[in-house]
Scaffold this active site. Structure first.
Site, mmCIF file in Angstrom:
data_model
loop_
_atom_site.group_PDB
_atom_site.id
_atom_site.type_symbol
_atom_site.label_atom_id
_atom_site.label_comp_id
_atom_site.label_asym_id
_atom_site.label_seq_id
_atom_site.Cartn_x
_atom_site.Cartn_y
_atom_site.Cartn_z
ATOM 1 N N HIS A 55 0.835 -1.207 0.000
ATOM 2 C CA HIS A 55 0.000 0.000 0.000
ATOM 3 C C HIS A 55 0.870 1.258 0.000
ATOM 4 O O HIS A 55 0.572 2.235 -0.695
ATOM 5 C CB HIS A 55 -0.909 0.024 1.229
ATOM 6 N N GLN A 171 -9.485 -7.358 -10.415
ATOM 7 C CA GLN A 171 -10.170 -6.198 -9.850
ATOM 8 C C GLN A 171 -9.864 -4.931 -10.640
ATOM 9 O O GLN A 171 -10.767 -4.132 -10.929
ATOM 10 C CB GLN A 171 -9.750 -6.009 -8.391
#
Length: 297
Positions: A55, A171
């Site tokens: 992240h 995704q």
């Protein structure tokens, strides 16, 4: 189920740096409005929290491409096909805030479920045939929930760019299809997978792995690397057969799929002459389901 999870209001100040922690859409829009008027670029990094170095890499890439970086933390209930999976999803909020502060993120948006879903709503859009392949087959309806919340986040932030990790390969494809469906003015940026030193793809779900599971999970990246290393030597069928055998020969690992596919359609591809092929794998390691992938050409 909706309304069970609420995030606290937090203020974080470290070494004269301030991370704005916002809980409502109205407050977020007000905070971003001056930058929008000044035609500054705004980047969004959507997450469900339980942050790791993968992240942080998205935050860093976003910082190089935008003036303001917003990271959202929201465990979205509509994308979970198993209520138990939603219940046990990790929520280490203090840890996440510290990581974002250290990364130099500008704003973290942590809404409640009620803020994002104030009234019951129906969502269903055409995401193309790829919605029903691979993860779509094992987690029916998952990508409808994903695109539902991403659209809400785009409406709240109005970003110029949005950054997603390549690990969730399907995704990213579904989100691109959603952006085209609504003709949204946001650029979707897919960023490289960040791996541990031993090759394991970083994932928020890795926290659930026991020591033995953690070791067994390495077989996924090993199988992918085998395919990449031998891509020019063997046929696609032979590569898949060998990778499957590698994974199925590991105790405690149950394979859902291993495929070599067209990166745009996710349909199986046997012609190595085609460009943009990707190997994708999903397996249950102990009680934790993991996914991984690797671009081949």
């Amino acid at each position: 189920m909706l309304g069970l999870y609420k995030y606290p209001t937090l203020t974080v100040e470290i070494l004269h740096l301030s991370l704005e922690v916002i809980n409502t859409i109205a407050a977020l829009k007000a905070l971003l409005r001056p930058g929008k008027l000044a035609q500054q670029k705004i980047a969004l990094v959507p997450t469900m929290g339980a942050l790791h170095k993968g992240h942080v890499s998205l935050i860093k890439i976003a910082q190089r491409n935008a003036d303001t970086v917003v990271c959202s933390i929201f465990v979205n209930p509509t994308q979970f096909t198993d209520p138990k999976d939603l219940e046990k999803y990790p929520r280490p909020l203090e840890h996440d805030i510290e990581m974002l502060q250290e990364a130099g993120c500008d704003i973290v948006f942590m809404p409640s479920v009620k803020e994002m879903y104030p009234v019951p709503e129906h969502w269903h859009i055409d995401l193309g045939d790829a919605e029903f392949l691979l993860e779509g087959e094992f987690r029916k309806g998952h990508y409808q929930g994903v695109t539902q919340i991403v659209k809400k986040l785009f409406d709240a932030v109005d970003p110029d760019l949005a950054f997603f990790g390549q690990k969730d390969f399907q995704q990213v494809l579904m989100i691109r299809n959603m952006v085209r469906h609504f003709n949204l003015p946001v650029e979707i940026v897919s960023c490289p997978i960040i791996r541990e030193d031993d090759g394991l793809a970083m994932s928020s779900r890795n926290i659930h792995l026991s020591a033995a599971d953690r070791q067994n999970a390495l077989v996924l990246s090993k199988a992918l690397q085998y395919v990449k290393d031998n891509f020019d030597k063997n046929s696609v069928n032979d590569l898949i057969e060998k990778a499957t055998a590698i994974i199925q020969g590991t105790a405690g690992v149950t394979l859902d799929y291993f495929t070599i596919a067209n990166s745009q359609t996710l349909l199986p591809e046997s012609d190595k002459g085609k460009k943009h092929l990707v190997a994708l794998v999903a397996a249950k390691v102990g009680e934790t389901r993991l996914i991984d992938n690797m671009m081949l050409n």
